[in-house]
Design an enzyme around this catalytic site. Structure first.
Site, PDB file in Angstrom:
ATOM      1  N   CYS A   1       0.828  -1.216   0.000  1.00 33.28           N
ATOM      2  CA  CYS A   1       0.000   0.000   0.000  1.00 33.28           C
ATOM      3  C   CYS A   1       0.863   1.268   0.000  1.00 33.28           C
ATOM      4  O   CYS A   1       0.656   2.176  -0.820  1.00 33.28           O
ATOM      5  CB  CYS A   1      -0.939  -0.019   1.203  1.00 33.28           C
ATOM      6  SG  CYS A   1      -0.120  -0.409   2.766  1.00 33.28           S
TER       7      CYS A   1
ATOM      8  N   HIS B   1      -2.352   5.329   6.539  1.00 32.98           N
ATOM      9  CA  HIS B   1      -0.987   5.791   6.789  1.00 32.98           C
ATOM     10  C   HIS B   1      -0.907   7.245   6.322  1.00 32.98           C
ATOM     11  O   HIS B   1      -1.610   7.632   5.383  1.00 32.98           O
ATOM     12  CB  HIS B   1       0.036   5.023   5.950  1.00 32.98           C
ATOM     13  CG  HIS B   1      -0.042   3.537   6.046  1.00 32.98           C
ATOM     14  ND1 HIS B   1       0.318   2.829   7.168  1.00 32.98           N
ATOM     15  CD2 HIS B   1      -0.401   2.597   5.146  1.00 32.98           C
ATOM     16  CE1 HIS B   1       0.179   1.530   6.949  1.00 32.98           C
ATOM     17  NE2 HIS B   1      -0.260   1.360   5.729  1.00 32.98           N
TER      18      HIS B   1
HETATM   19  P1  NAD Z   1      -5.022 -11.390   5.945  1.00 31.56           P
HETATM   20  O1  NAD Z   1      -4.327 -12.074   7.054  1.00 31.56           O
HETATM   21  O2  NAD Z   1      -6.086 -10.410   6.241  1.00 31.56           O
HETATM   22  O3  NAD Z   1      -5.649 -12.484   4.950  1.00 31.56           O
HETATM   23  C1  NAD Z   1      -4.931 -13.615   4.523  1.00 31.56           C
HETATM   24  C2  NAD Z   1      -5.875 -14.689   4.011  1.00 31.56           C
HETATM   25  O4  NAD Z   1      -5.085 -15.815   3.538  1.00 31.56           O
HETATM   26  C3  NAD Z   1      -6.851 -15.246   5.018  1.00 31.56           C
HETATM   27  O5  NAD Z   1      -8.109 -15.402   4.389  1.00 31.56           O
HETATM   28  C4  NAD Z   1      -6.310 -16.645   5.361  1.00 31.56           C
HETATM   29  O6  NAD Z   1      -7.352 -17.557   5.648  1.00 31.56           O
HETATM   30  C5  NAD Z   1      -5.634 -17.043   4.051  1.00 31.56           C
HETATM   31  N1  NAD Z   1      -4.552 -18.010   4.209  1.00 31.56           N
HETATM   32  C6  NAD Z   1      -3.793 -18.266   5.312  1.00 31.56           C
HETATM   33  N2  NAD Z   1      -2.887 -19.228   5.038  1.00 31.56           N
HETATM   34  C7  NAD Z   1      -3.060 -19.574   3.752  1.00 31.56           C
HETATM   35  C8  NAD Z   1      -2.424 -20.518   2.889  1.00 31.56           C
HETATM   36  N3  NAD Z   1      -1.433 -21.308   3.316  1.00 31.56           N
HETATM   37  N4  NAD Z   1      -2.852 -20.608   1.603  1.00 31.56           N
HETATM   38  C9  NAD Z   1      -3.858 -19.833   1.157  1.00 31.56           C
HETATM   39  N5  NAD Z   1      -4.491 -18.927   1.924  1.00 31.56           N
HETATM   40  C10 NAD Z   1      -4.104 -18.808   3.201  1.00 31.56           C
HETATM   41  O7  NAD Z   1      -3.853 -10.718   5.059  1.00 31.56           O
HETATM   42  P2  NAD Z   1      -3.959  -9.377   4.210  1.00 31.56           P
HETATM   43  O8  NAD Z   1      -3.832  -8.206   5.106  1.00 31.56           O
HETATM   44  O9  NAD Z   1      -5.100  -9.480   3.269  1.00 31.56           O
HETATM   45  O10 NAD Z   1      -2.588  -9.431   3.396  1.00 31.56           O
HETATM   46  C11 NAD Z   1      -2.449 -10.248   2.235  1.00 31.56           C
HETATM   47  C12 NAD Z   1      -1.257  -9.743   1.430  1.00 31.56           C
HETATM   48  O11 NAD Z   1      -1.533  -8.398   0.994  1.00 31.56           O
HETATM   49  C13 NAD Z   1       0.066  -9.652   2.195  1.00 31.56           C
HETATM   50  O12 NAD Z   1       1.122  -9.901   1.294  1.00 31.56           O
HETATM   51  C14 NAD Z   1       0.111  -8.206   2.654  1.00 31.56           C
HETATM   52  O13 NAD Z   1       1.415  -7.747   2.910  1.00 31.56           O
HETATM   53  C15 NAD Z   1      -0.498  -7.521   1.438  1.00 31.56           C
HETATM   54  N6  NAD Z   1      -1.100  -6.213   1.721  1.00 31.56           N
HETATM   55  C16 NAD Z   1      -1.831  -5.996   2.856  1.00 31.56           C
HETATM   56  C17 NAD Z   1      -2.366  -4.740   3.104  1.00 31.56           C
HETATM   57  C18 NAD Z   1      -3.132  -4.456   4.359  1.00 31.56           C
HETATM   58  O14 NAD Z   1      -3.259  -3.282   4.722  1.00 31.56           O
HETATM   59  N7  NAD Z   1      -3.682  -5.421   5.054  1.00 31.56           N
HETATM   60  C19 NAD Z   1      -2.179  -3.701   2.190  1.00 31.56           C
HETATM   61  C20 NAD Z   1      -1.483  -3.958   0.997  1.00 31.56           C
HETATM   62  C21 NAD Z   1      -0.927  -5.216   0.785  1.00 31.56           C
END
Ligand code: NAD
Length: 341
Positions: free
Chosen positions: A140, A220
């Site tokens: 992000c 942020h």
């Molecule tokens: P999250 O923890 O909210 O969601 C992760 C999901 O993946 C959950 O549904 C979980 O059940 C699933 N999961 C767990 N283990 C798994 C596996 N082995 N195989 C498949 N699915 C699995 O995470 P998030 O915040 O959505 O982040 C996901 C990605 O996006 C990360 O790389 C993070 O850095 C990036 N990201 C997050 C944000 C944020 O603000 N949250 C912003 C930009 C990018």
């Protein structure tokens, strides 16, 4: 129709599934969940087919009495392209599954840059994804920085950018990870990794970043100090360039935007899913030029800013669209707007 599988249905995956479903040229075939929690039940109630992350996960779903359509491999084999939105570093461990089935993949910013063939921000390098088998949509903060720095660098040339990033401690659905009554230097080491990550998309931009975390869950805020190659640039020219750049929204304290609180309040009034703010917001009245250096404040809605990028990344990898065609389709379907500050 481009068929899409969404692996991970958390903060990012849930938003990706809805955004992809809203595209006229895409269809979500199913989503992968690890646990049979309320998010899995939500996916089922929205009509998405749910697949288990692995054998252990399948057992949890069976024990909970929730119907699933198979495991991750079953979903991946059915689709044209996978959006991996699993927790940071887990995507890299899913890579063998995607490779063995020969699928194109979009990873997220929590993965190491070398997980994919290209680090991607649509308005910076859409065309470079052509013919690649995977891209990583950057984080992000990196997405917000790339949108802004690319616009300024293209128009004025950036000599050096220095950025202080004030980060939200955690997302609203994960209060256990938060900090309370403290400012956390994260990392203590200077520079933080964010500038290096910007260089995976804009390698020629000189940038130094530092980052601290504060106890908030929405947005942020970045303080930027940017010296330009074009020393004749004026404040009005900078404002015109940012106003003319897609996915950047200029807001003003004169309209009452004095904190992230009002930005979040405004986002709720836009009537989008989950009050999502896809645009990078820049405080117009913070923009100043002092001794040839631009100063400004900007805000990044961490949960949503990457969602239009993921939608464009799908078209960029599949091919057959120009950058502007894809960006305009995505903007239209997600109601991405220009607010006149
Ligand atoms: P999250 O923890 O909210 O969601 C992760 C999901 O993946 C959950 O549904 C979980 O059940 C699933 N999961 C767990 N283990 C798994 C596996 N082995 N195989 C498949 N699915 C699995 O995470 P998030 O915040 O959505 O982040 C996901 C990605 O996006 C990360 O790389 C993070 O850095 C990036 N990201 C997050 C944000 C944020 O603000 N949250 C912003 C930009 C990018």
């Amino acid at each position: 129709m481009i068929t899409v599988g969404v692996v991970g249905y958390g903060v990012i995956g849930r938003r990706v599934a809805d955004a992809v479903s809203a595209q006229p040229d895409m269809q979500v075939i199913g989503v992968v969940k690890k646990k049979p929690d309320y998010k899995a039940k939500l996916a089922i109630s929205k009509g998405f087919s749910v697949y288990a992350a692995d054998g252990e996960s399948r057992k949890m779903f069976e024990d909970a009495g929730l119907q699933i359509s198979g495991e991750i491999k079953d979903l991946v084999s059915e689709v044209d392209i996978v959006v991996d939105a699993s927790p940071g570093k887990v995507g890299a461990s899913n890579r063998d599954v995607y490779r063995s089935l020969g699928k194109k993949v979009i990873y997220q910013g929590g993965e190491p840059a070398d997980v994919a063939d290209l680090s991607f921000v649509a308005q910076c390098n859409f065309e470079k994804a052509e013919g690649k088998s995977s891209v990583r949509v950057v984080s992000c903060n990196t997405t917000g920085l790339c949108r802004l720095l690319n616009a300024l660098d293209t128009n004025f040339g950036i000599d050096k950018a220095r950025v202080v990033i004030i980060r939200r401690a955690t997302d609203p659905d994960e209060p256990g990870k938060g900090i309370i009554d403290a400012v956390s230097l994260d990392p203590v080491h200077i520079p933080s990794h964010h500038g290096l990550d910007v260089n995976t998309v804009l390698p020629h931009v000189k940038i130094i970043t530092t980052a601290v975390k504060i106890p908030t869950t929405h947005m942020h805020v970045h303080t930027l100090m940017i010296s330009l190659k074009d020393s004749t640039a004026t404040k009005d020219q900078v404002i015109d360039v940012l106003n003319g750049t897609t996915r950047i929204l200029l807001i003003s304290s004169k309209d009452g935007f004095k904190s992230t609180g009002q930005v979040f309040d405004y986002a709720r009034e836009l009537g989008r899913w989950r009050s999502d703010m896809y645009e990078l917001v820049v405080w117009k009245d913070s923009i100043n030029i002092i001794d040839g250096e631009i100063y400004l404040y900007m805000g990044v809605g961490q949960e949503a800013i990457v969602i239009p990028e993921v939608v464009d990344a799908i078209r960029a990898l599949i091919g057959g669209y120009t950058r502007d065609e894809s960006i305009s389709m995505t903007n239209k379907t997600l109601n991405i707007l220009k607010y006149k500050a």
